[in-house]
Design an enzyme around this catalytic site. Structure first.
Site, mmCIF file in Angstrom:
data_model
loop_
_atom_site.group_PDB
_atom_site.id
_atom_site.type_symbol
_atom_site.label_atom_id
_atom_site.label_comp_id
_atom_site.label_asym_id
_atom_site.label_seq_id
_atom_site.Cartn_x
_atom_site.Cartn_y
_atom_site.Cartn_z
ATOM 1 N N TYR A 218 -1.379 -1.089 10.441
ATOM 2 C CA TYR A 218 -1.380 -1.187 9.177
ATOM 3 C C TYR A 218 0.089 -1.013 8.442
ATOM 4 O O TYR A 218 0.154 -1.715 6.962
ATOM 5 C CB TYR A 218 -2.510 -0.278 8.419
ATOM 6 C CG TYR A 218 -2.864 -1.014 6.949
ATOM 7 C CD1 TYR A 218 -3.421 -2.262 6.464
ATOM 8 C CD2 TYR A 218 -3.297 -0.132 5.716
ATOM 9 C CE1 TYR A 218 -3.445 -2.558 5.146
ATOM 10 C CE2 TYR A 218 -2.564 -0.571 4.740
ATOM 11 C CZ TYR A 218 -3.439 -1.315 3.929
ATOM 12 O OH TYR A 218 -3.877 -1.634 2.698
ATOM 13 N N SER B 3 0.685 -0.959 0.188
ATOM 14 C CA SER B 3 -0.482 0.108 0.484
ATOM 15 C C SER B 3 0.962 1.426 0.029
ATOM 16 O O SER B 3 1.754 1.242 0.956
ATOM 17 C CB SER B 3 -0.843 -0.127 1.074
ATOM 18 O OG SER B 3 -1.476 0.942 1.455
HETATM 19 P P1 NAP Z 1 -10.872 -6.299 1.291
HETATM 20 O O1 NAP Z 1 -12.188 -6.169 0.520
HETATM 21 O O2 NAP Z 1 -10.875 -6.084 2.899
HETATM 22 O O3 NAP Z 1 -10.464 -7.909 1.112
HETATM 23 C C1 NAP Z 1 -9.241 -8.569 1.750
HETATM 24 C C2 NAP Z 1 -9.403 -9.765 1.616
HETATM 25 O O4 NAP Z 1 -7.828 -10.438 2.171
HETATM 26 C C3 NAP Z 1 -10.008 -10.807 1.485
HETATM 27 O O5 NAP Z 1 -10.367 -11.361 0.599
HETATM 28 C C4 NAP Z 1 -10.054 -11.542 3.413
HETATM 29 O O6 NAP Z 1 -10.923 -12.672 3.752
HETATM 30 C C5 NAP Z 1 -9.119 -11.968 3.137
HETATM 31 N N1 NAP Z 1 -8.023 -11.819 4.379
HETATM 32 C C6 NAP Z 1 -8.107 -11.844 5.582
HETATM 33 N N2 NAP Z 1 -7.280 -12.422 6.278
HETATM 34 C C7 NAP Z 1 -7.128 -13.079 5.713
HETATM 35 C C8 NAP Z 1 -6.153 -14.801 6.005
HETATM 36 N N3 NAP Z 1 -6.034 -14.721 7.440
HETATM 37 N N4 NAP Z 1 -6.334 -15.959 5.036
HETATM 38 C C9 NAP Z 1 -6.376 -15.684 4.146
HETATM 39 N N5 NAP Z 1 -7.257 -13.941 4.023
HETATM 40 C C10 NAP Z 1 -7.768 -12.835 4.385
HETATM 41 O O7 NAP Z 1 -9.938 -5.627 0.983
HETATM 42 P P2 NAP Z 1 -8.955 -5.413 -0.850
HETATM 43 O O8 NAP Z 1 -9.025 -3.634 -0.626
HETATM 44 O O9 NAP Z 1 -9.539 -6.154 -1.632
HETATM 45 O O10 NAP Z 1 -7.432 -5.277 -0.748
HETATM 46 C C11 NAP Z 1 -6.447 -6.521 -0.838
HETATM 47 C C12 NAP Z 1 -5.413 -5.643 -1.111
HETATM 48 O O11 NAP Z 1 -5.258 -4.605 -0.912
HETATM 49 C C13 NAP Z 1 -4.636 -6.142 0.429
HETATM 50 O O12 NAP Z 1 -3.113 -6.388 0.490
HETATM 51 C C14 NAP Z 1 -4.876 -4.370 0.605
HETATM 52 O O13 NAP Z 1 -3.639 -4.278 2.149
HETATM 53 C C15 NAP Z 1 -3.939 -3.762 -0.563
HETATM 54 N N6 NAP Z 1 -4.986 -2.284 -0.586
HETATM 55 C C16 NAP Z 1 -5.997 -1.976 -0.772
HETATM 56 C C17 NAP Z 1 -6.430 -0.629 -0.952
HETATM 57 C C18 NAP Z 1 -8.118 -0.125 -0.586
HETATM 58 O O14 NAP Z 1 -7.747 1.049 -0.881
HETATM 59 N N7 NAP Z 1 -9.129 -0.980 -1.026
HETATM 60 C C19 NAP Z 1 -4.995 0.684 -0.945
HETATM 61 C C20 NAP Z 1 -3.834 -0.054 -0.581
HETATM 62 C C21 NAP Z 1 -3.842 -1.715 -0.637
HETATM 63 P P3 NAP Z 1 -12.669 -12.463 4.432
HETATM 64 O O15 NAP Z 1 -13.517 -12.481 3.608
HETATM 65 O O16 NAP Z 1 -12.214 -13.495 5.406
HETATM 66 O O17 NAP Z 1 -12.334 -11.169 5.552
#
Ligand code: NAP
Length: 232
Positions: free
Chosen positions: A155, A140
Site C-alpha cells: 500500500y 496517503s
Molecule cells: P474504503 O472505505 O475501503 O473505500 C475504498 C473504495 O474504493 C470503495 O468504494 C471500494 O469499492 C473502492 N475500490 C476498490 N477497488 C476498486 C476498483 N478496482 N475499482 C473501483 N473502485 C474500487 O476506503 P477509504 O478509507 O474511504 O479510502 C478512500 C481513499 O482514501 C483511498 O484512496 C485510501 O487509500 C485513502 N486513504 C484513506 C485513509 C483512511 O484512514 N481511511 C488514510 C489515508 C488515505 P468496493 O466497495 O467495491 O470495495
C-alpha cells in the site's frame, strides 16, 4: 464558457469517496458517482439524489474496458468535466516487505497507482474543456518517502508511486490548464481506516473538496493535507 460544474469520483459507494461526493453535490456539482459494484453504487447515488445532482456510472479502475465504457457514458451526459477525484484504493497488506508476495504488490499497484493513471489518461480531454480542470489523487501520508518505515509495504509503495504519477501528470497537463495534486485525508474512520481512526469521513473529505473547489488553480504538482503543502 461551461456553466454546470461536473465532478467524477472513483470508489464512491462508501467511505471517503461517498462523503466527497456528498459534499460536492451539496456545493452544486453534478456528481458522477462511480463504483465497481453497481448495486452499491446505485444505492449510494440514490441517497445523494436527495441532496443534489448525482448520476451513477459503473467503473472498475483496474479494467481498461470499464474505464473506457465509463468515459463514453460520461461524455454522452456532459460536454466537460471540472473535477476528477481518483479515490478508489485497496489496502490488503498482510506481511512485511521481506516476505510479501510481489504479486500482492502488483495487485495493489493495479488499483492504487495504475487505476488513477488509467482514468486520468482517459478523461483528461474532457477536463481540458473545463475553464479550471482539476485532478485530485487521494494518496496517503504513509506514501511519503521522507519518514517512511515498515508499515504496509504494498500500500505504502503504491501511494509513493501514485505521488510520482501526480508529478508527471501535473507537468504534462499544465499547458492544458489542468491542475493535478495528491492529497492525504489523514487517518479516517472507514472500512479501510478502521473504527479507531481519529478523523470522521467529513473531516477526511474536507481537504479533498477544498482542493476540488476553492484551492487556487495555480496550485499543481503538490502533496496536500488540510489545505497545506506537505513533504513527499
Ligand atoms: P474504503 O472505505 O475501503 O473505500 C475504498 C473504495 O474504493 C470503495 O468504494 C471500494 O469499492 C473502492 N475500490 C476498490 N477497488 C476498486 C476498483 N478496482 N475499482 C473501483 N473502485 C474500487 O476506503 P477509504 O478509507 O474511504 O479510502 C478512500 C481513499 O482514501 C483511498 O484512496 C485510501 O487509500 C485513502 N486513504 C484513506 C485513509 C483512511 O484512514 N481511511 C488514510 C489515508 C488515505 P468496493 O466497495 O467495491 O470495495
Amino acid at each position: 464558457m461551461p456553466s454546470e460544474k461536473n465532478a467524477l469520483v472513483t470508489g464512491a459507494n462508501k467511505g471517503i469517496g461517498l462523503e466527497i461526493s456528498r459534499q460536492l453535490a451539496e456545493k452544486g456539482f453534478h456528481v458522477f458517482l462511480t463504483a465497481r459494484k453497481p448495486d452499491a453504487g446505485l444505492k449510494a447515488a440514490a441517497k445523494l439524489q436527495k441532496q443534489g445532482k448525482a448520476t451513477f456510472i459503473e467503473l472498475d479502475v483496474t479494467e481498461p474496458d470499464s474505464v473506457k465504457r465509463a468515459a463514453r457514458e460520461l461524455a454522452a451526459a456532459v460536454d466537460h468535466l471540472d473535477v476528477l477525484i481518483n479515490n478508489a484504493a485497496i489496502l490488503e497488506d498482510d506481511g512485511g516487505v521481506l516476505d510479501i508476495d510481489p504479486k500482492e504488490v502488483q495487485k495493489t499497484f493495479e488499483t492504487n497507482t495504475l487505476g488513477p493513471l488509467r482514468v486520468a489518461q482517459t478523461l483528461w480531454p474532457l477536463l481540458a474543456k473545463s475553464d479550471s480542470g482539476r485532478i485530485i489523487n487521494v494518496s496517503s501520508g504513509v506514501g511519503a518517502l521522507h519518514d517512511m518505515e515498515s508499515y504496509a509495504p504494498a500500500y505504502s509503495i503504491s501511494k509513493t508511486a501514485l505521488n510520482a504519477v501526480t508529478r508527471q501528470l501535473a507537468a504534462a497537463l499544465k499547458s492544458k490548464g489542468i491542475a493535478v495534486n495528491s492529497v492525504s485525508p489523514g487517518w479516517v474512520r472507514t472500512d479501510m481506516g478502521g473504527s479507531g481512526a481519529p478523523r470522521s469521513v467529513e473531516q477526511g473529505a474536507e481537504g479533498v473538496v477544498w482542493l476540488a473547489t476553492e484551492a487556487p488553480p495555480s496550485l499543481t504538482g503538490q502533496f496536500i493535507q488540510d489545505r497545506h503543502v506537505i513533504p513527499w
